[in-house]
Design an enzyme around this catalytic site. Structure first.
Site, PDB file in Angstrom:
ATOM      1  N   GLU A 103      23.247  50.023  40.000  1.00 54.70           N
ATOM      2  CA  GLU A 103      23.710  50.891  39.170  1.00 54.70           C
ATOM      3  C   GLU A 103      24.604  50.912  37.740  1.00 54.70           C
ATOM      4  O   GLU A 103      24.254  50.982  36.817  1.00 54.70           O
ATOM      5  CB  GLU A 103      24.863  52.308  39.241  1.00 54.70           C
ATOM      6  CG  GLU A 103      24.188  54.033  38.291  1.00 54.70           C
ATOM      7  CD  GLU A 103      25.770  54.699  39.230  1.00 54.70           C
ATOM      8  OE1 GLU A 103      26.507  55.928  38.304  1.00 54.70           O
ATOM      9  OE2 GLU A 103      25.274  55.190  40.102  1.00 54.70           O
TER      10      GLU A 103
ATOM     11  N   LYS B 132      42.000  47.307  29.562  1.00 50.59           N
ATOM     12  CA  LYS B 132      41.301  46.922  28.421  1.00 50.59           C
ATOM     13  C   LYS B 132      40.556  48.222  27.631  1.00 50.59           C
ATOM     14  O   LYS B 132      40.326  48.151  26.574  1.00 50.59           O
ATOM     15  CB  LYS B 132      40.711  45.813  28.697  1.00 50.59           C
ATOM     16  CG  LYS B 132      41.404  44.718  29.006  1.00 50.59           C
ATOM     17  CD  LYS B 132      40.381  43.168  28.715  1.00 50.59           C
ATOM     18  CE  LYS B 132      40.545  42.219  29.544  1.00 50.59           C
ATOM     19  NZ  LYS B 132      39.889  40.652  29.214  1.00 50.59           N
TER      20      LYS B 132
ATOM     21  N   ASP C  50      37.190  37.944  24.085  1.00 47.93           N
ATOM     22  CA  ASP C  50      36.505  37.511  25.566  1.00 47.93           C
ATOM     23  C   ASP C  50      34.735  36.627  24.879  1.00 47.93           C
ATOM     24  O   ASP C  50      34.409  36.173  25.182  1.00 47.93           O
ATOM     25  CB  ASP C  50      36.148  38.217  26.554  1.00 47.93           C
ATOM     26  CG  ASP C  50      37.785  38.441  27.664  1.00 47.93           C
ATOM     27  OD1 ASP C  50      39.133  37.664  27.383  1.00 47.93           O
ATOM     28  OD2 ASP C  50      37.925  39.463  27.690  1.00 47.93           O
TER      29      ASP C  50
HETATM   30  P1  NDP Z   1      35.609  43.874  37.143  1.00 50.66           P
HETATM   31  O1  NDP Z   1      36.769  44.251  38.515  1.00 50.66           O
HETATM   32  O2  NDP Z   1      35.165  44.736  35.957  1.00 50.66           O
HETATM   33  O3  NDP Z   1      33.876  43.587  37.780  1.00 50.66           O
HETATM   34  C1  NDP Z   1      33.326  42.760  38.717  1.00 50.66           C
HETATM   35  C2  NDP Z   1      32.801  42.007  38.627  1.00 50.66           C
HETATM   36  O4  NDP Z   1      32.520  41.193  40.012  1.00 50.66           O
HETATM   37  C3  NDP Z   1      31.440  43.514  39.064  1.00 50.66           C
HETATM   38  O5  NDP Z   1      29.710  43.334  38.142  1.00 50.66           O
HETATM   39  C4  NDP Z   1      30.938  43.349  40.988  1.00 50.66           C
HETATM   40  O6  NDP Z   1      30.126  43.730  41.282  1.00 50.66           O
HETATM   41  C5  NDP Z   1      30.916  42.101  41.221  1.00 50.66           C
HETATM   42  N1  NDP Z   1      31.398  41.213  42.144  1.00 50.66           N
HETATM   43  C6  NDP Z   1      32.993  41.940  42.908  1.00 50.66           C
HETATM   44  N2  NDP Z   1      33.276  41.848  44.361  1.00 50.66           N
HETATM   45  C7  NDP Z   1      31.793  41.337  44.601  1.00 50.66           C
HETATM   46  C8  NDP Z   1      31.150  40.794  45.465  1.00 50.66           C
HETATM   47  N3  NDP Z   1      31.747  40.657  46.776  1.00 50.66           N
HETATM   48  N4  NDP Z   1      30.026  40.322  45.596  1.00 50.66           N
HETATM   49  C9  NDP Z   1      29.187  40.657  44.251  1.00 50.66           C
HETATM   50  N5  NDP Z   1      29.572  41.062  43.722  1.00 50.66           N
HETATM   51  C10 NDP Z   1      30.920  41.514  43.239  1.00 50.66           C
HETATM   52  O7  NDP Z   1      35.970  42.310  36.983  1.00 50.66           O
HETATM   53  P2  NDP Z   1      36.211  41.782  35.349  1.00 50.66           P
HETATM   54  O8  NDP Z   1      35.099  41.769  34.125  1.00 50.66           O
HETATM   55  O9  NDP Z   1      37.229  42.075  34.628  1.00 50.66           O
HETATM   56  O10 NDP Z   1      37.093  40.178  35.782  1.00 50.66           O
HETATM   57  C11 NDP Z   1      35.632  39.549  36.491  1.00 50.66           C
HETATM   58  C12 NDP Z   1      36.104  37.849  36.343  1.00 50.66           C
HETATM   59  O11 NDP Z   1      36.101  37.364  34.912  1.00 50.66           O
HETATM   60  C13 NDP Z   1      37.529  37.613  36.503  1.00 50.66           C
HETATM   61  O12 NDP Z   1      37.705  36.891  37.480  1.00 50.66           O
HETATM   62  C14 NDP Z   1      38.420  37.700  35.920  1.00 50.66           C
HETATM   63  O13 NDP Z   1      39.557  36.861  36.196  1.00 50.66           O
HETATM   64  C15 NDP Z   1      37.358  36.357  35.088  1.00 50.66           C
HETATM   65  N6  NDP Z   1      38.347  37.266  33.388  1.00 50.66           N
HETATM   66  C16 NDP Z   1      37.947  35.381  32.504  1.00 50.66           C
HETATM   67  C17 NDP Z   1      38.073  35.051  31.652  1.00 50.66           C
HETATM   68  C18 NDP Z   1      38.322  34.020  30.961  1.00 50.66           C
HETATM   69  O14 NDP Z   1      38.249  33.545  29.570  1.00 50.66           O
HETATM   70  N7  NDP Z   1      37.178  33.014  31.248  1.00 50.66           N
HETATM   71  C19 NDP Z   1      38.245  36.390  30.714  1.00 50.66           C
HETATM   72  C20 NDP Z   1      38.002  37.577  31.557  1.00 50.66           C
HETATM   73  C21 NDP Z   1      37.594  37.996  33.044  1.00 50.66           C
HETATM   74  P3  NDP Z   1      30.065  45.405  41.440  1.00 50.66           P
HETATM   75  O15 NDP Z   1      29.907  46.335  39.952  1.00 50.66           O
HETATM   76  O16 NDP Z   1      29.112  45.826  42.065  1.00 50.66           O
HETATM   77  O17 NDP Z   1      31.316  46.103  42.082  1.00 50.66           O
END
Ligand code: NDP
Length: 271
Positions: free
Chosen positions: A153, A67, A103
């Site tokens: 961060e 993206k 989104d």
């Molecule tokens: P990213 O990998 O960019 O971000 C993941 C986020 O989740 C970060 O904030 C990360 O925290 C956090 N995270 C991951 N694992 C854990 C954990 N075990 N405990 C706490 N926090 C955690 O992913 P995206 O933002 O791209 O996607 C996130 C979700 O959104 C996905 O499930 C995706 O499918 C969904 N989505 C849904 C859409 C919709 O239309 N419904 C559209 C786009 C996405 P940290 O920064 O600390 O790593």
């Protein structure tokens, strides 16, 4: 034989996934358009963008992890996508490729079906790409947004980039300080037993989950049990797809048909 040359749309993603094709092809059929949507699994996003130009693909969805990387290879970027820092939709109009982020609109349209966002106190959990879109959309709709995230961060950077408050780790989230809470982490996606806000909800909250598989995540189930109003990730997903249909066809999206196709495919995928 077809009466017209078919128009090709598609998605570029790391590993191909059938859901967008089902949603888009259902919409094109309902609109009576000779469009076909194909999912392309690719490893080289720059070659993927070049292929849009070469093949004259009318519209291309972009999934993680591409993206951000596609942005510098397009001819123009919509203002919202520029601020969010991610493009999930490439609209090819007469060879000019413009990047959009649908989104954020999906999230806002889904939430606004349940309540007005103006001056609402919104907690967003997460600081990845989805969180950036959700925070941007809520701020555009004049909500007061606080971000919570595991990694401070990343959470602080998102908050200062977009003009939201930084709240801290999710354990510091206090339900009484908010009207709406949104899980924008990946916790709960294809994890029917994982709830990132387990034990932290209260009945006055509107609870939204961006995770869309399963449709009723552990978070939404707990929220519904408490009597909270809920907004599902599938509703956000279908609304963001509607915006893509509007861009690729110039027509109003048949949301009910698209939602039905989406839910059938999620059920078929057994989540
Ligand atoms: P990213 O990998 O960019 O971000 C993941 C986020 O989740 C970060 O904030 C990360 O925290 C956090 N995270 C991951 N694992 C854990 C954990 N075990 N405990 C706490 N926090 C955690 O992913 P995206 O933002 O791209 O996607 C996130 C979700 O959104 C996905 O499930 C995706 O499918 C969904 N989505 C849904 C859409 C919709 O239309 N419904 C559209 C786009 C996405 P940290 O920064 O600390 O790593």
């Amino acid at each position: 034989m077809p009466q017209s040359l078919p128009t090709l749309c598609g998605s570029i993603m790391g590993s191909p996934f059938s859901l967008s094709a089902k949603i888009h092809n259902a919409a094109y059929a309902a609109l009576g358009l000779d469009y076909t949507f194909v999912c392309f699994g690719i490893e080289d996003p720059v070659a993927g963008v070049a292929a849009i130009r070469t093949l004259g693909v009318r519209g291309m969805n972009v999934s993680m992890p591409y993206k951000t990387v596609v942005m510098e290879h397009l001819d123009a970027i919509d203002e919202s996508a520029l601020v969010i820092g991610a493009v999930n939709t490439i609209n090819n109009v007469d060879g000019v490729l413009t990047g959009y982020n649908t989104d954020y609109l999906g999230a806002v349209r889904a939430l606004q079906e349940v309540c007005e966002l103006n001056k609402k106190r919104v907690a967003v959990i997460g600081a990845g790409g989805a969180a950036r879109a959700v925070v941007y959309g809520c701020l555009q709709a004049a909500a007061r947004v606080t971000v919570f995230n595991r990694s401070s961060e990343r959470g602080k950077v998102l908050s200062s980039d977009l003009g939201a408050h930084w709240g801290g780790g999710v354990e510091t989230f206090a339900a009484q300080d908010f009207d709406i809470v949104i899980n924008a982490t990946s916790v709960g996606f294809k994890q029917p037993d994982s709830n990132p806000l387990d034990g932290l909800l209260a009945s006055h909250l509107i609870v939204m989950d961006v995770a869309f598989m399963p449709v009723r995540t552990a978070l939404l189930l707990q929220a519904a049990e408490l009597g909270c109003r809920t907004v599902s990730g599938t509703r956000m997903l279908v609304h963001q797809a509607c915006r893509q249909i509007e861009l690729y066809t110039g027509m109003e999206a048949p949301i009910d048909i698209m939602e039905q196709a989406m839910l059938e495919e999620i059920q078929r995928l057994n989540l």
